[in-house]
Design a protein around this motif. Structure first.
Motif, PDB file in Angstrom:
ATOM      1  N   ASN A 108       1.992   7.003   4.083  1.00 46.48           N
ATOM      2  CA  ASN A 108       2.100   5.791   3.266  1.00 46.48           C
ATOM      3  C   ASN A 108       2.518   6.236   1.865  1.00 46.48           C
ATOM      4  O   ASN A 108       1.733   6.872   1.161  1.00 46.48           O
ATOM      5  N   CYS A 125       5.163   0.647   3.468  1.00 43.55           N
ATOM      6  CA  CYS A 125       5.786   1.671   2.616  1.00 43.55           C
ATOM      7  C   CYS A 125       5.993   2.994   3.358  1.00 43.55           C
ATOM      8  O   CYS A 125       6.277   4.005   2.732  1.00 43.55           O
ATOM      9  N   GLY A 156      -2.545   1.461   0.858  1.00 40.49           N
ATOM     10  CA  GLY A 156      -2.716   2.141   2.139  1.00 40.49           C
ATOM     11  C   GLY A 156      -3.225   1.289   3.272  1.00 40.49           C
ATOM     12  O   GLY A 156      -3.759   1.822   4.248  1.00 40.49           O
ATOM     13  N   ASP A 185       0.043  -1.811  -1.600  1.00 43.75           N
ATOM     14  CA  ASP A 185      -0.078  -0.761  -2.626  1.00 43.75           C
ATOM     15  C   ASP A 185      -1.434  -0.051  -2.548  1.00 43.75           C
ATOM     16  O   ASP A 185      -1.881   0.492  -3.543  1.00 43.75           O
ATOM     17  N   LYS A 188       8.853  -0.993   1.597  1.00 48.15           N
ATOM     18  CA  LYS A 188       8.283  -2.170   0.924  1.00 48.15           C
ATOM     19  C   LYS A 188       6.897  -1.896   0.363  1.00 48.15           C
ATOM     20  O   LYS A 188       6.157  -1.057   0.864  1.00 48.15           O
TER      21      LYS A 188
HETATM   22  S1  FES Z   1       2.175  -0.729   0.524  1.00 47.46           S
HETATM   23 FE1  FES Z   1       0.708  -1.162   2.053  1.00 47.46          FE
HETATM   24  S2  FES Z   1       0.218   0.809   2.851  1.00 47.46           S
HETATM   25 FE2  FES Z   1       1.559   1.215   1.218  1.00 47.46          FE
END
Ligand code: FES
Ligand code: FES
Length: 208
Positions: free
Chosen positions: A111, A101, A96, A94, A90
């Motif tokens: 990640n 993800c 970290g 986006d 997921k």
């Molecule tokens: S989407 Fe949250 S750490 Fe990668």
């Protein structure tokens, strides 16, 4: 008697010097011949075009080899989700910060939103879709079900991938150690105690 004016302070001196430097630079740019400016613009255009130019990439995902072409700016997470249609990993933040993800690259968790796809040439990736063997769930998946390790489920694939890595990478010596290792995986539903219980049960069963 005339008053002595104090000289400029060090700060004022620096500000003046900065101002002079900047105005000299602006003048130099303004006076630059158009050919020089065009050359600089062309270089910039080339750099921008380079960022979109696709490059070859060979990698293995869940045991399947893929030969692809990708733009250098594409992350591993976007490649998995949008090119390979493996949407189990997921995109929570986006950047970290949430762990939703999480995947394994050559057996080590990362990640995937922080990894450029193109940096994974020759790598072997495992996603949540690759954890079960045919109809048989991975012991960590079974433990999450048994211990109610999730509520809405959004974070769960990342939690499970991290849970497997927690044991494989030798960080499941105690509940505290598990909590520490899992601290990069955020669960908005607050299922943390059950997640730790699930991981510890797999560790005790010796089948992580
Ligand atoms: S989407 Fe949250 S750490 Fe990668
Ligand atoms: S189960 Fe909902 S965010 Fe973790």
């Amino acid at each position: 008697m005339a008053k002595n004016h104090p000289g400029p302070s060090a700060n004022e001196g620096n500000n003046r010097r900065d101002f002079l430097k900047k105005s000299t630079l602006i003048t130099a740019i303004a006076l630059a011949p158009p050919s020089l400016i065009n050359a600089a613009e062309n270089k910039l255009d080339e750099k921008i075009a380079g960022a979109f130019e696709k490059a070859p990439l060979n990698l293995e995902v869940n045991g399947v080899k893929h030969s692809l072409t990708v733009e250098p700016r594409v992350t591993l997470l976007d490649l998995l989700r949008e090119e390979l249609h493996l949407t189990g990993s997921k995109k929570g933040c986006d950047r970290g910060q949430c762990g939703a993800c999480t995947v394994h690259v050559n057996g080590v968790r990362i990640n995937s939103c922080l990894s450029l796809a193109i940096a994974n040439e020759g790598n072997s990736i495992t996603t949540i879709e690759g954890l079960a063997k045919a109809d048989q769930l991975h012991p960590m998946q079974e433990a999450f079900i048994e211990h109610d390790g999730f509520q809405c489920g959004y974070c769960t694939s990342g939690q499970i991938m991290s849970g497997v890595a927690c044991i494989n990478e030798g960080h499941a010596g105690s509940a505290e150690e598990v909590s520490e290792f899992m601290s990069g995986n955020i669960c908005r539903c607050g299922a943390y105690p059950n997640i730790v219980n699930a991981i510890m049960s797999v560790k005790k069963g010796g089948n992580g």
